[in-house]
Each structure stands twice: as structure tokens, then as C-alpha cells.
Design a protein around this motif. Structure first.
Motif, PDB file in Angstrom:
ATOM      1  N   VAL A  46      45.855  16.602 -50.401  1.00  0.00           N
ATOM      2  CA  VAL A  46      45.320  17.117 -49.186  1.00  0.00           C
ATOM      3  C   VAL A  46      45.805  18.639 -48.823  1.00  0.00           C
ATOM      4  CG1 VAL A  46      45.336  17.106 -46.448  1.00  0.00           C
ATOM      5  CG2 VAL A  46      45.347  14.790 -48.039  1.00  0.00           C
ATOM      6  N   LEU A  47      46.991  18.951 -49.083  1.00  0.00           N
ATOM      7  CA  LEU A  47      47.516  20.466 -48.858  1.00  0.00           C
ATOM      8  C   LEU A  47      46.593  21.512 -49.772  1.00  0.00           C
ATOM      9  CD1 LEU A  47      51.167  19.503 -48.336  1.00  0.00           C
ATOM     10  CD2 LEU A  47      49.641  20.570 -46.646  1.00  0.00           C
ATOM     11  N   SER A  48      46.258  20.914 -50.905  1.00  0.00           N
ATOM     12  CA  SER A  48      45.912  21.893 -52.066  1.00  0.00           C
ATOM     13  C   SER A  48      44.406  21.655 -52.160  1.00  0.00           C
ATOM     14  CB  SER A  48      46.335  21.655 -53.465  1.00  0.00           C
ATOM     15  OG  SER A  48      46.044  20.164 -53.798  1.00  0.00           O
ATOM     16  N   HIS A  49      43.703  21.126 -51.069  1.00  0.00           N
ATOM     17  CA  HIS A  49      42.126  20.871 -50.924  1.00  0.00           C
ATOM     18  C   HIS A  49      41.688  20.201 -52.499  1.00  0.00           C
ATOM     19  CE1 HIS A  49      41.757  23.300 -47.397  1.00  0.00           C
ATOM     20  NE2 HIS A  49      42.789  23.975 -47.911  1.00  0.00           N
ATOM     21  N   THR A  50      42.339  19.148 -52.850  1.00  0.00           N
ATOM     22  CA  THR A  50      41.924  18.534 -53.980  1.00  0.00           C
ATOM     23  C   THR A  50      41.711  17.055 -54.071  1.00  0.00           C
ATOM     24  OG1 THR A  50      44.148  18.384 -55.125  1.00  0.00           O
ATOM     25  CG2 THR A  50      42.869  20.245 -55.811  1.00  0.00           C
ATOM     26  N   ALA A  51      41.862  16.400 -52.741  1.00  0.00           N
ATOM     27  CA  ALA A  51      41.929  15.099 -52.112  1.00  0.00           C
ATOM     28  C   ALA A  51      40.342  14.470 -52.267  1.00  0.00           C
ATOM     29  CB  ALA A  51      42.445  14.851 -50.806  1.00  0.00           C
ATOM     30  N   GLY A  52      39.415  15.355 -52.203  1.00  0.00           N
ATOM     31  CA  GLY A  52      37.978  14.931 -52.307  1.00  0.00           C
ATOM     32  C   GLY A  52      37.513  14.619 -50.984  1.00  0.00           C
ATOM     33  N   PHE A  53      37.900  15.255 -49.874  1.00  0.00           N
ATOM     34  CA  PHE A  53      37.473  14.943 -48.608  1.00  0.00           C
ATOM     35  C   PHE A  53      36.193  15.653 -48.411  1.00  0.00           C
ATOM     36  CE2 PHE A  53      41.905  13.249 -47.624  1.00  0.00           C
ATOM     37  CZ  PHE A  53      41.499  11.979 -47.249  1.00  0.00           C
ATOM     38  N   THR A  54      35.434  15.245 -47.724  1.00  0.00           N
ATOM     39  CA  THR A  54      34.263  16.083 -47.153  1.00  0.00           C
ATOM     40  C   THR A  54      34.615  16.746 -46.036  1.00  0.00           C
ATOM     41  OG1 THR A  54      33.533  14.040 -45.805  1.00  0.00           O
ATOM     42  CG2 THR A  54      32.702  13.967 -47.845  1.00  0.00           C
ATOM     43  N   VAL A  55      33.528  17.506 -45.395  1.00  0.00           N
ATOM     44  CA  VAL A  55      33.442  18.531 -44.195  1.00  0.00           C
ATOM     45  C   VAL A  55      34.418  19.645 -44.427  1.00  0.00           C
ATOM     46  CG1 VAL A  55      33.776  18.653 -41.646  1.00  0.00           C
ATOM     47  CG2 VAL A  55      33.062  16.297 -42.859  1.00  0.00           C
ATOM     48  N   SER A  56      33.664  20.682 -45.022  1.00  0.00           N
ATOM     49  CA  SER A  56      34.242  21.640 -45.518  1.00  0.00           C
ATOM     50  C   SER A  56      34.867  22.596 -44.039  1.00  0.00           C
ATOM     51  CB  SER A  56      33.479  22.781 -46.049  1.00  0.00           C
ATOM     52  OG  SER A  56      32.697  23.133 -45.258  1.00  0.00           O
ATOM     53  N   GLY A  57      34.231  22.582 -42.984  1.00  0.00           N
ATOM     54  CA  GLY A  57      34.673  23.289 -41.842  1.00  0.00           C
ATOM     55  C   GLY A  57      33.849  22.821 -40.657  1.00  0.00           C
ATOM     56  N   PHE A  58      34.271  23.425 -39.561  1.00  0.00           N
ATOM     57  CA  PHE A  58      33.823  23.047 -38.155  1.00  0.00           C
ATOM     58  C   PHE A  58      33.282  23.991 -37.533  1.00  0.00           C
ATOM     59  CE2 PHE A  58      37.011  20.100 -39.723  1.00  0.00           C
ATOM     60  CZ  PHE A  58      36.636  18.842 -39.746  1.00  0.00           C
ATOM     61  N   LEU A  59      32.434  24.107 -36.875  1.00  0.00           N
ATOM     62  CA  LEU A  59      31.767  25.265 -35.963  1.00  0.00           C
ATOM     63  C   LEU A  59      32.133  25.407 -34.575  1.00  0.00           C
ATOM     64  CD1 LEU A  59      27.942  24.884 -36.972  1.00  0.00           C
ATOM     65  CD2 LEU A  59      29.475  26.526 -37.771  1.00  0.00           C
ATOM     66  N   GLY A  60      32.939  24.219 -34.178  1.00  0.00           N
ATOM     67  CA  GLY A  60      33.417  24.151 -32.859  1.00  0.00           C
ATOM     68  C   GLY A  60      32.396  23.756 -31.650  1.00  0.00           C
ATOM     69  N   TYR A  61      32.828  23.913 -30.585  1.00  0.00           N
ATOM     70  CA  TYR A  61      32.049  23.528 -29.274  1.00  0.00           C
ATOM     71  C   TYR A  61      31.852  24.317 -28.198  1.00  0.00           C
ATOM     72  CZ  TYR A  61      32.908  19.370 -32.128  1.00  0.00           C
ATOM     73  OH  TYR A  61      32.977  18.373 -32.897  1.00  0.00           O
ATOM     74  N   GLY A  62      30.558  24.439 -27.596  1.00  0.00           N
ATOM     75  CA  GLY A  62      30.403  25.489 -26.671  1.00  0.00           C
ATOM     76  C   GLY A  62      31.128  25.310 -25.282  1.00  0.00           C
ATOM     77  N   SER A  63      31.063  26.300 -24.508  1.00  0.00           N
ATOM     78  CA  SER A  63      31.795  25.937 -23.225  1.00  0.00           C
ATOM     79  C   SER A  63      30.940  24.912 -22.397  1.00  0.00           C
ATOM     80  CB  SER A  63      31.943  27.601 -22.512  1.00  0.00           C
ATOM     81  OG  SER A  63      32.410  27.134 -21.243  1.00  0.00           O
ATOM     82  N   GLY A  64      31.778  23.919 -21.885  1.00  0.00           N
ATOM     83  CA  GLY A  64      31.220  22.915 -21.207  1.00  0.00           C
ATOM     84  C   GLY A  64      30.601  21.798 -21.911  1.00  0.00           C
ATOM     85  N   GLN A  65      30.611  21.841 -23.277  1.00  0.00           N
ATOM     86  CA  GLN A  65      30.462  20.752 -24.082  1.00  0.00           C
ATOM     87  C   GLN A  65      31.689  19.789 -24.228  1.00  0.00           C
ATOM     88  OE1 GLN A  65      29.690  22.741 -27.902  1.00  0.00           O
ATOM     89  NE2 GLN A  65      27.274  21.810 -27.500  1.00  0.00           N
ATOM     90  N   PRO A  66      31.453  18.533 -24.327  1.00  0.00           N
ATOM     91  CA  PRO A  66      32.502  17.558 -24.352  1.00  0.00           C
ATOM     92  C   PRO A  66      33.145  17.783 -25.602  1.00  0.00           C
ATOM     93  CG  PRO A  66      30.352  16.372 -24.622  1.00  0.00           C
ATOM     94  CD  PRO A  66      30.036  17.659 -24.044  1.00  0.00           C
ATOM     95  N   LEU A  67      34.430  17.526 -25.720  1.00  0.00           N
ATOM     96  CA  LEU A  67      35.281  17.735 -27.167  1.00  0.00           C
ATOM     97  C   LEU A  67      35.379  16.394 -27.659  1.00  0.00           C
ATOM     98  CD1 LEU A  67      38.165  20.379 -26.003  1.00  0.00           C
ATOM     99  CD2 LEU A  67      35.844  20.771 -27.316  1.00  0.00           C
ATOM    100  N   PRO A  68      35.292  16.130 -28.852  1.00  0.00           N
ATOM    101  CA  PRO A  68      35.700  14.652 -29.466  1.00  0.00           C
ATOM    102  C   PRO A  68      37.119  14.586 -29.763  1.00  0.00           C
ATOM    103  CG  PRO A  68      35.015  16.325 -31.162  1.00  0.00           C
ATOM    104  CD  PRO A  68      34.927  17.057 -29.880  1.00  0.00           C
ATOM    105  N   SER A  69      37.585  13.385 -29.619  1.00  0.00           N
ATOM    106  CA  SER A  69      38.876  13.040 -29.978  1.00  0.00           C
ATOM    107  C   SER A  69      38.989  13.196 -31.502  1.00  0.00           C
ATOM    108  CB  SER A  69      39.305  11.599 -29.525  1.00  0.00           C
ATOM    109  OG  SER A  69      38.412  10.670 -30.304  1.00  0.00           O
ATOM    110  N   LEU A  70      40.103  13.166 -32.167  1.00  0.00           N
ATOM    111  CA  LEU A  70      40.549  13.167 -33.408  1.00  0.00           C
ATOM    112  C   LEU A  70      39.767  12.194 -34.246  1.00  0.00           C
ATOM    113  CD1 LEU A  70      41.578  14.352 -35.867  1.00  0.00           C
ATOM    114  CD2 LEU A  70      43.732  13.398 -35.342  1.00  0.00           C
TER     115      LEU A  70
END
Length: 167
Positions: A59-83
């Protein structure tokens, strides 16, 4: 000098520091399957994880095979998801579920999604919120205007991001 900025991917370095401190304290092992200590969520099993496992080192070295490279974030006033909503790709998350889609250990692929898994692991092991467990790390590197707490909307001096087109 008092403007607060979103840490974004810089937070990966600090998260790695927190994880390695737990390794030093023998609460985590770099080469152990992360599912052994995950409690609140588990990495879904698949044919890809039968022989190779997602370990903390991977996981630390980005070799675990996980998807989702990055996150765009959320606009002001948009609901934030839980983890958990982010991990499962459930609304209001704006990304697909975080899954393993290449054999762990087979190659490097940058994965912010893997660090979301790591966040859950750190919280499960320490039984603390992410913001709470990261506070001593921020203090140790003298980041006094930084936090891992979610914004409440009432903060002042908080920078906001812009898209390449200026919006």
C-alpha cells in the motif's frame, strides 16, 4: 501566512509516517495482509488476492493493486462522503469503489484509493479518528495551520482549488 490549504497528496507522506510509527511499535507489520487488522471494512477477496496479498508495504509503495488513482474533491456546499462510502463507491462519493484489479506486488500504480484503505487500517488499529491520530504528526513537523478535520463551512482563510479553465 495564515491561509489553510488542503493537504491533498502531501498527506500521503504524513500518513506513511503514522503507519511506520505503528510498525515501530509492533502494532502493524509491513508484510502482513492488511485484512488481518482491518475491522471497519475489508478488502474484497478476488482471484487476484488468492496468492498475493495487499500488505502495508505494498500500500505504501503503490504496488497493492488498488483502484482509484486520485480524488477531485467536493464543491462548497456539497455533502461529504464518509470513509466507508468512499471505500464502497457509494453516494455521495464521486469515485468508484476501491478494489484490487491487478495482482498485488505485480507493478507500481499510483493509488490514492490504497491510502484510503490505509486510513481505515490506521483508525482500526489505533481506535482513533484519522484527524485525532494525525494531530501529533502535524505538530511534530510544525504544521500548525493544518488539519485532517473535515471543513465545517465556517472557516476563514481557507484556500479553494481551481480547475485548469479557471473555474
Amino acid at each position: 501566512t495564515n491561509t489553510m490549504f488542503q493537504a491533498a497528496s502531501i498527506s500521503k507522506t504524513l500518513t506513511a509516517l503514522a503507519a511506520l510509527q505503528l510498525v515501530e511499535k509492533h502494532k502493524l507489520n509491513l508484510d502482513e495482509d492488511v485484512n488481518l487488522k482491518l475491522v471497519g471494512w475489508k478488502v474484497p477477496e478476488s482471484d487476484l488476492t488468492k496468492t498475493e496479498r495487499p500488505t502495508l508495504r505494498r500500500v505504501l509503495s503503490h504496488t497493492a493493486g488498488f483502484t482509484v488513482s486520485g480524488f477531485l474533491g467536493y464543491g462548497s456546499g456539497q455533502p461529504l462522503p464518509s470513509l466507508l462510502q468512499i471505500l464502497n463507491g457509494e453516494k455521495p462519493a464521486n469515485t468508484p469503489p476501491i478494489r484490487i484489479d491487478i495482482t498485488p506486488g505485480s507493478r507500481f500504480r499510483y493509488s490514492g484509493g490504497g491510502y484510503e484503505v490505509l486510513q481505515q487500517l490506521l483508525m482500526d488499529v489505533t481506535k482513533k479518528s484519522y484527524a485525532e491520530l494525525m494531530e501529533p504528526i502535524l505538530k511534530s513537523v510544525k504544521m500548525s495551520r493544518s488539519t485532517f478535520k473535515s471543513p465545517t463551512g465556517g472557516e476563514s482563510n481557507v484556500a479553494s482549488g481551481h480547475l485548469p479553465n479557471g473555474v
